[in-house]
Design an enzyme around this catalytic site. Structure first.
Site, short mmCIF file in Angstrom:
data_model
loop_
_atom_site.label_atom_id
_atom_site.label_comp_id
_atom_site.label_asym_id
_atom_site.label_seq_id
_atom_site.Cartn_x
_atom_site.Cartn_y
_atom_site.Cartn_z
N LYS A 54 0.85 -1.21 0.00
CA LYS A 54 0.00 0.00 0.00
C LYS A 54 0.88 1.25 0.00
CE LYS A 54 -1.81 1.50 4.02
NZ LYS A 54 -1.45 2.90 4.33
N ASN A 55 1.87 1.29 0.90
CA ASN A 55 2.63 2.53 1.10
C ASN A 55 3.65 2.78 0.00
OD1 ASN A 55 1.03 2.96 3.26
ND2 ASN A 55 2.54 2.33 4.79
N ARG A 67 -4.88 10.59 4.05
CA ARG A 67 -3.71 11.33 4.53
C ARG A 67 -2.64 11.39 3.44
NH1 ARG A 67 -0.23 14.20 7.86
NH2 ARG A 67 1.85 13.42 7.47
N CYS A 110 -5.37 12.07 12.30
CA CYS A 110 -6.17 10.85 12.30
C CYS A 110 -5.98 10.23 13.68
CB CYS A 110 -5.71 9.91 11.20
SG CYS A 110 -4.02 9.46 11.39
N ARG A 117 -0.20 14.23 12.89
CA ARG A 117 0.33 14.13 11.51
C ARG A 117 0.70 15.51 10.94
NH1 ARG A 117 -1.51 8.99 9.95
NH2 ARG A 117 0.28 8.86 8.55
N PRO A 118 1.61 16.25 11.57
CA PRO A 118 2.01 17.56 11.04
C PRO A 118 2.76 17.42 9.71
CG PRO A 118 3.47 16.91 12.80
CD PRO A 118 2.40 15.87 12.74
N ASP A 130 5.30 19.90 8.88
CA ASP A 130 6.37 20.91 8.94
C ASP A 130 7.63 20.49 8.18
OD1 ASP A 130 6.27 19.01 11.16
OD2 ASP A 130 8.11 19.96 11.84
N LEU A 131 7.97 19.20 8.25
CA LEU A 131 9.22 18.76 7.59
C LEU A 131 9.03 18.74 6.07
CD1 LEU A 131 10.22 15.91 10.07
CD2 LEU A 131 11.05 18.27 10.00
N ASP A 181 3.88 0.18 12.17
CA ASP A 181 2.65 -0.36 11.56
C ASP A 181 2.38 -1.80 11.97
OD1 ASP A 181 3.02 1.41 8.40
OD2 ASP A 181 2.37 2.04 10.38
N VAL A 205 7.13 6.30 17.33
CA VAL A 205 6.96 7.01 16.06
C VAL A 205 5.73 7.92 16.07
CG1 VAL A 205 6.61 6.71 13.58
CG2 VAL A 205 8.18 5.20 14.81
N ARG A 261 -9.11 -0.52 3.91
CA ARG A 261 -8.25 0.54 3.34
C ARG A 261 -6.89 -0.03 2.96
NH1 ARG A 261 -8.08 5.95 6.84
NH2 ARG A 261 -6.41 6.22 5.32
C1 EPZ Z 1 4.05 6.72 6.45
O1 EPZ Z 1 3.27 7.75 7.03
C2 EPZ Z 1 3.10 5.54 6.27
N1 EPZ Z 1 2.01 5.94 5.37
C3 EPZ Z 1 2.55 5.12 7.63
O2 EPZ Z 1 1.73 3.98 7.41
C4 EPZ Z 1 3.72 4.74 8.54
O3 EPZ Z 1 3.23 4.43 9.82
C5 EPZ Z 1 4.69 5.93 8.65
O4 EPZ Z 1 5.12 6.32 7.32
C6 EPZ Z 1 5.92 5.58 9.47
O5 EPZ Z 1 6.56 4.48 8.92
C7 EPZ Z 1 2.24 5.98 4.04
O6 EPZ Z 1 3.33 5.73 3.57
C8 EPZ Z 1 1.07 6.36 3.17
P1 EPZ Z 1 6.05 9.96 8.88
P2 EPZ Z 1 3.88 9.25 7.16
O7 EPZ Z 1 6.03 11.25 8.15
O8 EPZ Z 1 4.74 9.55 5.99
C9 EPZ Z 1 6.16 13.04 12.45
C10 EPZ Z 1 -0.17 2.60 7.66
O9 EPZ Z 1 -0.79 2.10 8.60
N2 EPZ Z 1 6.23 14.08 11.41
O10 EPZ Z 1 7.25 9.09 8.79
O11 EPZ Z 1 2.77 10.17 7.45
C11 EPZ Z 1 4.76 12.42 12.51
O12 EPZ Z 1 3.91 13.21 13.31
C12 EPZ Z 1 0.33 4.03 7.75
O13 EPZ Z 1 0.08 2.02 6.57
C13 EPZ Z 1 6.49 15.39 11.78
O14 EPZ Z 1 6.66 15.69 12.97
O15 EPZ Z 1 4.79 9.08 8.46
C14 EPZ Z 1 5.02 11.07 13.11
O16 EPZ Z 1 5.06 11.20 14.51
C15 EPZ Z 1 0.06 4.66 9.12
N3 EPZ Z 1 6.54 16.34 10.82
C16 EPZ Z 1 6.42 10.72 12.59
O17 EPZ Z 1 6.99 11.93 12.10
C17 EPZ Z 1 6.35 16.05 9.50
O18 EPZ Z 1 6.43 16.98 8.65
C18 EPZ Z 1 6.41 9.71 11.46
O19 EPZ Z 1 5.69 10.26 10.41
C19 EPZ Z 1 6.09 14.71 9.13
C20 EPZ Z 1 6.04 13.74 10.10
#
Ligand code: EPZ
Length: 416
Positions: free
Chosen positions: A23-24, A94, A118, A123-124, A126-127, A306, A328, A398
């Site tokens: 999926k991802n 998302r 969610c 889910r900010p 900023d990065l 996950d 995470v 989903r």
């Molecule tokens: C991806 O989400 C996956 N989704 C998630 O899978 C997965 O849990 C996650 O990566 C971590 O491996 C998809 O690929 C579609 P992150 P993503 O940005 O990109 C913080 C599932 O069940 N953060 O790595 O949204 C954030 O708040 C889903 O398949 C910031 O602070 O994850 C979180 O605490 C759920 N600022 C952490 O980083 C930002 O700008 C990890 O988020 C972005 C993220």
């Protein structure tokens, strides 16, 4: 279709199951196809709700989207693709935030609805925004939308405070067509990042270091459409591996990349399962006891967040106490209250859950609160005595292709 699954527990899960495409990886590669002129053809994309919603957004934006007879997904992107992703559609997914990097990479402008939070956290973004701005984008946040445009794109160096998967992906997509050299420090290293890099490279991008924490991208003028096969879903595979381990079962899991499953294999062996690699597949045999283990979720190659909910569910019947730390996301123990309705003994303090093993769970009516919480409830239902009804099953659909029939193929009694 009902929005619930009814599962009869107490049976060993045995048989063979074929893992679908990730999926991802599929979601980000579908978004990245916007960068290419011509007809992109993607193999092994799972027919799941999240993919369907993202394709609806691309169709809204004027793309031609069709599933060919052999299951290949074809996408043709017009030069004048609409650069806005509407709230009504984006709020359902998302991952629609991944259109930011690809629309900017193709059309030099993008307007996407700020994805809501969610159940697993705020889910900010900023990065993501920091990275796009370093490359020369102007970003305005207002009325619940992110509006990005380009002043003057130029490669740059971006340090990610956290190895965010989505931020790494958005930056990679924009950098692929940004003049000059872009370096991402502390990049995410997930297999889905490598899959995106391979896809972009096949289209003509110049990317090095994907899978390490330093990724270097040389911008190129134009990317061309290609045929590409998406990697298998390591989390779907892990979920079925956990089902075998938890029920004393014996499951052969086909279509996997074993190295992607190492952290999951290690943990399931610690709880007492036997996990062996056989001709490109993985065989998991559970034993009658489940030993308690401690788990800390971390960015790849650490234990995947996950899979945290699924492991917590099966540790509810371990022969002792397990400690799970979620590093995470800030709020990923939503399913604990539902597991307690099935007799689990879990105490949550902030990022830590202490799971005291009980002799058995009993079936109950429960509700899924997010995708992986739903998967965890399926595992709990498999180990529980009696019947469990899981409401809000749409969360599960989903991310798990054809899960009812895959479970039935493993001898599970499922009513949906
Ligand atoms: C991806 O989400 C996956 N989704 C998630 O899978 C997965 O849990 C996650 O990566 C971590 O491996 C998809 O690929 C579609 P992150 P993503 O940005 O990109 C913080 C599932 O069940 N953060 O790595 O949204 C954030 O708040 C889903 O398949 C910031 O602070 O994850 C979180 O605490 C759920 N600022 C952490 O980083 C930002 O700008 C990890 O988020 C972005 C993220």
């Amino acid at each position: 279709m009902r929005d619930s699954l009814i599962i009869e527990g107490g049976h060993r899960v045995c048989g063979e199951v074929r893992v679908s495409g990730a999926k991802n990886a599929s979601l980000v590669i579908i978004a990245a196809s916007i960068l290419a002129r011509g007809r992109t053809q993607l193999e092994n994309v799972p027919k799941i709700k999240d993919v369907e919603v993202l394709l609806d957004i691309l169709k809204y934006q004027g793309c031609l989207v069709e599933w060919e007879d052999d299951g290949t997904l074809a996408i043709e992107v017009p030069d004048n693709i609409l650069t806005e992703s509407p709230y009504e559609l984006s709020k359902k997914l998302r991952a629609s935030n991944l259109l930011l990097g690809s629309l900017l990479g193709r059309r030099r402008q993008a307007k996407i609805s700020l994805p809501g939070g969610c159940d697993i956290g705020s889910r900010p973004m900023d990065l993501h925004l920091k990275g796009l701005q370093v490359l020369g984008s102007k970003v305005v946040l207002e009325h619940g939308y992110i509006e990005a445009s380009v002043i003057k794109l130029q490669g740059g160096r971006i340090y990610l405070d956290f190895p965010s998967v989505g931020a790494t992906e958005n930056i990679m997509m924009l950098a692929s067509t940004t003049p000059g050299t872009t370096i991402i420090d502390n990049a995410a290293k997930e297999p889905e990042i490598v899959d995106l890099a391979n896809f972009l490279s096949a289209m003509g991008a110049k990317i090095r270091g994907a899978g390490t924490d330093l990724i270097k991208i040389e911008g190129t003028e134009e990317l061309k459409a290609v045929r590409y096969a998406v990697i298998p879903d390591r989390i779907e595979a892990g979920t079925y591996m956990a089902a075998a381990a938890a029920t004393g079962g014996d499951v052969m899991i086909e279509n996997v990349i074993p190295t992607h499953l190492l952290p999951i294999k290690a943990k399931l062996e610690e709880i007492g399962a036997d996990v062996t690699q056989i001709n490109g597949g993985i065989r998991v045999r559970g034993n009658d006891k489940i030993y308690p283990v401690d788990i800390k979720t971390l960015p790849y190659p650490g234990f995947p967040t996950d899979m945290q909910s699924q492991m917590l569910a099966i540790l509810t019947i371990a022969q002792g106490t397990s400690v799970i730390v979620e590093n995470v996301f800030e709020n990923r123990f939503q399913m604990v209250d539902e597991l307690k309705r099935m007799g689990a003994k879990v105490k949550v303090e902030g990022h830590t859950a202490v799971v005291e093993g009980v002799p058995h769970l009993h079936g109950a009516r429960v509700k899924a609160t997010d995708l992986r919480a739903g998967a965890a409830l399926i595992l709990a239902a498999l180990i529980a005595r009696g019947q469990t009804e899981i409401d809000n099953a749409h969360y599960i659909f989903r991310g798990y292709e054809d899960i009812e029939n895959k479970l039935r193929g493993l001898g599970v009694k499922v009513i949906s």
